[in-house]
Design a protein around this motif. Structure first.
Motif, mmCIF file in Angstrom:
data_model
loop_
_atom_site.group_PDB
_atom_site.id
_atom_site.type_symbol
_atom_site.label_atom_id
_atom_site.label_comp_id
_atom_site.label_asym_id
_atom_site.label_seq_id
_atom_site.Cartn_x
_atom_site.Cartn_y
_atom_site.Cartn_z
ATOM 1 N N LYS A 252 32.212 33.973 41.016
ATOM 2 C CA LYS A 252 33.072 34.422 39.927
ATOM 3 C C LYS A 252 32.279 34.390 38.620
ATOM 4 O O LYS A 252 31.219 33.775 38.549
ATOM 5 C CB LYS A 252 34.304 33.531 39.820
ATOM 6 C CG LYS A 252 35.203 33.613 41.030
ATOM 7 C CD LYS A 252 36.371 32.682 40.918
ATOM 8 C CE LYS A 252 37.217 32.774 42.170
ATOM 9 N NZ LYS A 252 38.288 31.778 42.177
ATOM 10 N N ILE A 253 32.803 35.054 37.605
ATOM 11 C CA ILE A 253 32.086 35.158 36.335
ATOM 12 C C ILE A 253 32.798 34.311 35.291
ATOM 13 O O ILE A 253 33.988 34.475 35.043
ATOM 14 C CB ILE A 253 31.994 36.622 35.877
ATOM 15 C CG1 ILE A 253 31.318 37.455 36.958
ATOM 16 C CG2 ILE A 253 31.220 36.728 34.585
ATOM 17 C CD1 ILE A 253 31.367 38.928 36.719
ATOM 18 N N VAL B 50 36.496 35.639 34.096
ATOM 19 C CA VAL B 50 36.739 37.056 33.846
ATOM 20 C C VAL B 50 37.796 37.532 34.838
ATOM 21 O O VAL B 50 37.758 37.183 36.020
ATOM 22 C CB VAL B 50 35.426 37.855 34.009
ATOM 23 C CG1 VAL B 50 35.689 39.342 33.956
ATOM 24 C CG2 VAL B 50 34.439 37.457 32.933
ATOM 25 N N GLU C 219 39.839 39.767 37.440
ATOM 26 C CA GLU C 219 39.270 40.539 38.546
ATOM 27 C C GLU C 219 39.220 42.039 38.263
ATOM 28 O O GLU C 219 38.376 42.748 38.815
ATOM 29 C CB GLU C 219 40.042 40.272 39.837
ATOM 30 C CG GLU C 219 41.532 40.483 39.733
ATOM 31 C CD GLU C 219 42.289 39.930 40.933
ATOM 32 O OE1 GLU C 219 43.227 40.609 41.384
ATOM 33 O OE2 GLU C 219 41.944 38.834 41.391
ATOM 34 N N GLU D 221 35.858 42.416 36.472
ATOM 35 C CA GLU D 221 34.665 41.870 37.119
ATOM 36 C C GLU D 221 33.633 42.940 37.450
ATOM 37 O O GLU D 221 32.445 42.731 37.278
ATOM 38 C CB GLU D 221 35.057 41.123 38.398
ATOM 39 C CG GLU D 221 35.259 39.652 38.176
ATOM 40 C CD GLU D 221 35.482 38.888 39.468
ATOM 41 O OE1 GLU D 221 35.006 39.332 40.521
ATOM 42 O OE2 GLU D 221 36.142 37.845 39.396
ATOM 43 N N LYS E 209 29.799 42.822 36.118
ATOM 44 C CA LYS E 209 28.714 42.718 37.088
ATOM 45 C C LYS E 209 27.728 43.871 36.917
ATOM 46 O O LYS E 209 26.520 43.697 37.079
ATOM 47 C CB LYS E 209 29.270 42.701 38.508
ATOM 48 C CG LYS E 209 29.831 41.361 38.894
ATOM 49 C CD LYS E 209 30.228 41.316 40.343
ATOM 50 C CE LYS E 209 30.694 39.921 40.720
ATOM 51 N NZ LYS E 209 31.104 39.822 42.116
#
Length: 65
Positions: free
Chosen positions: A21-22, A50, A52, A55, A59
């Motif tokens: 995850k971020i 962050v 979803e 995301e 990314k």
């Protein structure tokens, strides 16, 4: 094909967790703090994740997708 470059602004603001995850920091904690409650300032100190729906874009900025 050229290499995919990492966005330097995103690299300073986001980091990956162990599960992929971020992690991010909260906004509104830099100035104009006198009008904010202690509770709000304390909650803004903690990091968040962050959402979803965002995301994929983050990314892409980090060169992970």
């Amino acid at each position: 094909m050229p290499k995919v470059k990492t966005n330097c602004g995103a690299k300073k603001r986001f980091s990956l967790t162990g599960s992929g995850k971020i992690k991010r920091k909260h906004a509104y904690k830099s100035h104009l703090l006198a009008c904010k409650s202690k509770r709000q300032k304390r909650d803004l100190t903690n990091t968040g994740l962050v959402h979803e729906s965002n995301e994929r874009g983050v990314k892409k900025l980090l060169g992970l997708a």
